[in-house]
Design a protein around this motif. Structure first.
Motif, mmCIF file in Angstrom:
data_model
loop_
_atom_site.group_PDB
_atom_site.id
_atom_site.type_symbol
_atom_site.label_atom_id
_atom_site.label_comp_id
_atom_site.label_asym_id
_atom_site.label_seq_id
_atom_site.Cartn_x
_atom_site.Cartn_y
_atom_site.Cartn_z
ATOM 1 N N MET A 1 68.620 -88.075 7.482
ATOM 2 C CA MET A 1 67.354 -88.787 7.298
ATOM 3 C C MET A 1 66.198 -87.956 7.845
ATOM 4 O O MET A 1 66.356 -87.243 8.836
ATOM 5 C CB MET A 1 67.393 -90.140 8.008
ATOM 6 C CG MET A 1 68.322 -91.162 7.377
ATOM 7 S SD MET A 1 68.099 -92.808 8.081
ATOM 8 C CE MET A 1 68.741 -92.578 9.743
ATOM 9 N N ARG A 2 65.052 -88.086 7.227
ATOM 10 C CA ARG A 2 63.845 -87.438 7.715
ATOM 11 C C ARG A 2 63.146 -88.365 8.713
ATOM 12 O O ARG A 2 62.986 -89.553 8.447
ATOM 13 C CB ARG A 2 62.904 -87.109 6.559
ATOM 14 C CG ARG A 2 63.471 -86.064 5.578
ATOM 15 C CD ARG A 2 62.518 -85.873 4.415
ATOM 16 N NE ARG A 2 63.063 -84.981 3.428
ATOM 17 C CZ ARG A 2 62.819 -83.670 3.372
ATOM 18 N NH1 ARG A 2 62.004 -83.133 4.261
ATOM 19 N NH2 ARG A 2 63.357 -82.919 2.440
ATOM 20 N N ILE A 3 62.727 -87.790 9.835
ATOM 21 C CA ILE A 3 62.173 -88.578 10.929
ATOM 22 C C ILE A 3 60.695 -88.264 11.111
ATOM 23 O O ILE A 3 60.276 -87.104 11.087
ATOM 24 C CB ILE A 3 62.917 -88.290 12.250
ATOM 25 C CG1 ILE A 3 64.416 -88.566 12.090
ATOM 26 C CG2 ILE A 3 62.341 -89.109 13.391
ATOM 27 C CD1 ILE A 3 65.236 -88.090 13.267
ATOM 28 N N GLY A 4 59.896 -89.302 11.302
ATOM 29 C CA GLY A 4 58.511 -89.160 11.720
ATOM 30 C C GLY A 4 58.365 -89.667 13.140
ATOM 31 O O GLY A 4 59.045 -90.620 13.537
ATOM 32 N N TYR A 5 57.517 -89.041 13.928
ATOM 33 C CA TYR A 5 57.342 -89.430 15.333
ATOM 34 C C TYR A 5 55.859 -89.589 15.611
ATOM 35 O O TYR A 5 55.082 -88.640 15.488
ATOM 36 C CB TYR A 5 57.934 -88.368 16.262
ATOM 37 C CG TYR A 5 58.146 -88.823 17.693
ATOM 38 C CD1 TYR A 5 59.418 -89.105 18.164
ATOM 39 C CD2 TYR A 5 57.071 -88.967 18.578
ATOM 40 C CE1 TYR A 5 59.622 -89.517 19.477
ATOM 41 C CE2 TYR A 5 57.261 -89.380 19.874
ATOM 42 C CZ TYR A 5 58.539 -89.653 20.318
ATOM 43 O OH TYR A 5 58.736 -90.071 21.623
ATOM 44 N N TYR A 6 55.452 -90.811 15.975
ATOM 45 C CA TYR A 6 54.071 -91.053 16.378
ATOM 46 C C TYR A 6 53.974 -90.913 17.889
ATOM 47 O O TYR A 6 54.668 -91.617 18.647
ATOM 48 C CB TYR A 6 53.600 -92.446 15.962
ATOM 49 C CG TYR A 6 52.209 -92.752 16.484
ATOM 50 C CD1 TYR A 6 51.082 -92.336 15.792
ATOM 51 C CD2 TYR A 6 52.022 -93.417 17.689
ATOM 52 C CE1 TYR A 6 49.800 -92.574 16.273
ATOM 53 C CE2 TYR A 6 50.756 -93.669 18.194
ATOM 54 C CZ TYR A 6 49.651 -93.237 17.483
ATOM 55 O OH TYR A 6 48.392 -93.473 17.981
ATOM 56 N N ALA A 7 53.117 -89.994 18.371
ATOM 57 C CA ALA A 7 52.936 -89.747 19.799
ATOM 58 C C ALA A 7 51.519 -90.130 20.206
ATOM 59 O O ALA A 7 50.547 -89.537 19.715
ATOM 60 C CB ALA A 7 53.194 -88.279 20.132
ATOM 61 N N HIS A 8 51.390 -91.098 21.075
ATOM 62 C CA HIS A 8 50.081 -91.543 21.535
ATOM 63 C C HIS A 8 49.348 -90.397 22.225
ATOM 64 O O HIS A 8 49.969 -89.503 22.812
ATOM 65 C CB HIS A 8 50.237 -92.729 22.498
ATOM 66 C CG HIS A 8 48.988 -93.526 22.683
ATOM 67 N ND1 HIS A 8 48.005 -93.161 23.567
ATOM 68 C CD2 HIS A 8 48.562 -94.666 22.096
ATOM 69 C CE1 HIS A 8 47.018 -94.044 23.522
ATOM 70 N NE2 HIS A 8 47.331 -94.965 22.634
ATOM 71 N N HIS A 9 48.025 -90.448 22.162
ATOM 72 C CA HIS A 9 47.211 -89.335 22.659
ATOM 73 C C HIS A 9 46.844 -89.442 24.133
ATOM 74 O O HIS A 9 46.209 -88.527 24.679
ATOM 75 C CB HIS A 9 45.915 -89.234 21.842
ATOM 76 C CG HIS A 9 45.029 -90.439 21.989
ATOM 77 N ND1 HIS A 9 45.184 -91.566 21.214
ATOM 78 C CD2 HIS A 9 43.983 -90.683 22.820
ATOM 79 C CE1 HIS A 9 44.270 -92.453 21.560
ATOM 80 N NE2 HIS A 9 43.530 -91.951 22.535
ATOM 81 N N HIS A 10 47.211 -90.528 24.821
ATOM 82 C CA HIS A 10 46.846 -90.677 26.234
ATOM 83 C C HIS A 10 47.737 -89.773 27.080
ATOM 84 O O HIS A 10 48.923 -90.035 27.253
ATOM 85 C CB HIS A 10 47.000 -92.145 26.679
ATOM 86 C CG HIS A 10 46.496 -92.370 28.073
ATOM 87 N ND1 HIS A 10 46.796 -93.494 28.807
ATOM 88 C CD2 HIS A 10 45.710 -91.614 28.877
ATOM 89 C CE1 HIS A 10 46.228 -93.410 29.999
ATOM 90 N NE2 HIS A 10 45.566 -92.290 30.055
ATOM 91 N N GLY A 11 47.185 -88.699 27.619
ATOM 92 C CA GLY A 11 47.977 -87.718 28.340
ATOM 93 C C GLY A 11 48.819 -86.906 27.365
ATOM 94 O O GLY A 11 48.797 -87.123 26.157
ATOM 95 N N SER A 12 49.595 -85.972 27.910
ATOM 96 C CA SER A 12 50.460 -85.156 27.063
ATOM 97 C C SER A 12 51.901 -85.649 27.050
ATOM 98 O O SER A 12 52.741 -85.092 26.352
ATOM 99 C CB SER A 12 50.441 -83.705 27.558
ATOM 100 O OG SER A 12 50.948 -83.626 28.888
ATOM 101 N N GLY A 13 52.187 -86.711 27.810
ATOM 102 C CA GLY A 13 53.563 -87.159 27.988
ATOM 103 C C GLY A 13 54.258 -87.585 26.716
ATOM 104 O O GLY A 13 55.459 -87.345 26.541
#
Length: 437
Positions: A1-13
């Motif tokens: 399966m192809r995966i998408g990952y949403y990473a919030h922009h608050h900090g780099s964590g």
């Protein structure tokens, strides 16, 4: 399966977490991963994926031409969302960026870390998603909506650190990954660590390295004894280190860029309580606090400091605790103020587990004379692969073990050809749940 990952922009964590998970994927699937974030490219450098795999989203800040503000009050704010401006062209653009990319890249499943609004966008668009659960009290209506809308929840921390007030159904729907392994840090002996300190740039002052460190670590004739080989080594051009039972107490204060004022405020009391300690400040520091530390630096790898300090003082951010958790070095936790008591809850769990002390407990032990008696945990020639890990707390999160929970979960996504098969044949049996038909 192809995966998408949403990473919030608050900090780099959040981007760092995406990077850690990507490292566990088979190479073929790793190359197909797409990360969505509005974090600037210079704020975090990915090590496992290329810039071509990152969709830099439009910002989501409020604009003066919004029809409604992001938090418009009881009769204008949907209870399933934390923040939802109306008429905001940036948010309209980022929503199209997400949906168009999902369609164009044929993404099968999204991992959302973290955003209730992106979760609801995916659910309304009928896109399967897994939601990343952070520590803290998240029983508000928007979070509950995001949790219930997900196929499953993933927690990038050990189940033993789960908040006591977390609902049973949320626990049952969660895959606990333990702490995700970080990239391999420098493996240094204690002797090499001290040499690194002596040659590091000290940003607190233009003066030579602190006299306390010199007194403890330098012989007057630039010699040191190799106790293992009973040899005395002399070099007229190289400063040698005499590491023996006179080792100073090294206290490292680790701070991130998400906020450091509260920790800096403790430095004066720390210096006065332990005047003979060698205090290192890593990360940003307020200028008026420099007089209370012996060394201030910005470093790419904190692993040697974690392994070879006598005490660590740090906030309770997920990535920081993940790095320190398995090492024997005792922690003093100074949680930053975060929404949903995220760091406070993590600190409480660490203290209850016996893995950390609060600031109050730490200062009380200094008054009682207990802290001064603590000596270095490590032998002079010991590196990070030997006794530096605490057997009481060591778990699979400390290495890239093939059977680590995170690796099992992320590789299960690579095994199945469709979200439906994975959901029915792998995820539901893991959770012990069955949705109503």
């Amino acid at each position: 399966m192809r995966i998408g990952y949403y990473a919030h922009h608050h900090g780099s964590g959040h981007c760092r977490q995406a990077d850690k998970l990507a490292a566990l994927l088979p190479v073929e699937l790793q190359r197909q991963l797409t990360v969505f974030t509005s974090l600037a490219a210079d704020a975090y450098t990915f090590t496992t994926i290329t810039e071509k795999q990152i969709v830099r989203l439009n910002p989501e800040d409020e604009r003066p031409d919004d029809v409604l503000s992001g938090r418009a009050g009881q009769y204008w704010q949907p209870k399933s969302l934390h923040y939802s401006p109306v008429g905001n062209v940036d948010i309209q653009t980022r929503s199209w960026q997400i949906l168009n990319t999902i369609r164009q890249h044929q993404i099968d499943i999204m991992i959302i870390d973290v955003s209730v609004e992106v979760a609801m966008l995916c659910r309304v668009a009928s896109v399967p998603y897994l939601y990343v659960r952070l520590a803290g009290i998240r029983d508000d209506a928007p979070h509950v909506s995001a949790f219930t809308g997900a196929l499953g929840l993933i927690a990038p921390y050990p189940q033993t650190l789960e908040a006591l007030m977390t609902a049973d159904w949320v626990r049952q729907k969660t895959l606990y990954l333990d702490f995700l392994p970080a990239a391999n840090g420098k493996r240094l002996t204690y002797k090499a660590f001290i040499q690194m300190l002596m040659t590091s740039t000290n940003t607190t002052t233009d003066a030579p390295v602190n006299d306390r460190l010199r007194t403890f670590l330098l012989s007057p004739i630039n010699e040191f004894s190799d106790k293992d080989n009973n040899q005395c080594i002399t070099d007229s051009t190289t400063t040698h280190i005499n590491v023996d039972k006179r080792q100073p107490m090294i206290i490292t204060v680790i701070k991130g860029y998400g906020g450091h004022d509260a920790i800096d405020a403790k430095l004066s009391a720390l210096r006065h309580a332990l005047p003979d300690a060698f205090i290192i400040s890593l990360g940003p520091i307020n200028g008026d606090m420099l007089e209370f530390v012996d060394m201030s630096a910005q470093v790419d790898d904190v692993t040697p400091f974690i392994a070879h300090s006598n005490w660590l003082l740090m906030a309770c951010g997920l990535n920081g605790i993940a790095q320190a958790y398995d090492y024997a070095t005792p922690l003093v936790v100074l949680p930053d103020s975060r929404p949903h008591r995220e760091q406070e809850v993590m600190a409480e769990a660490l203290i209850a587990q016996g893995r950390a002390l609060s600031w109050k407990q730490f200062m009380a032990r200094i008054v009682e004379g207990q802290i001064q008696k603590v000596s270095s945990t490590y032998d002079n020639n010991e590196d990070l692969d030997s006794k530096s890990q605490n057997p009481k707390f060591a778990n699979a999160a400390g290495s890239l073990a093939q059977d680590s929970k995170a690796k099992i979960v992320i590789n299960s996504l690579a095994t199945y050809s469709s979200p439906k098969l994975w959901f029915q044949d792998w995820l539901l049996p893991q959770l012990g749940l069955s949705p109503e038909i």
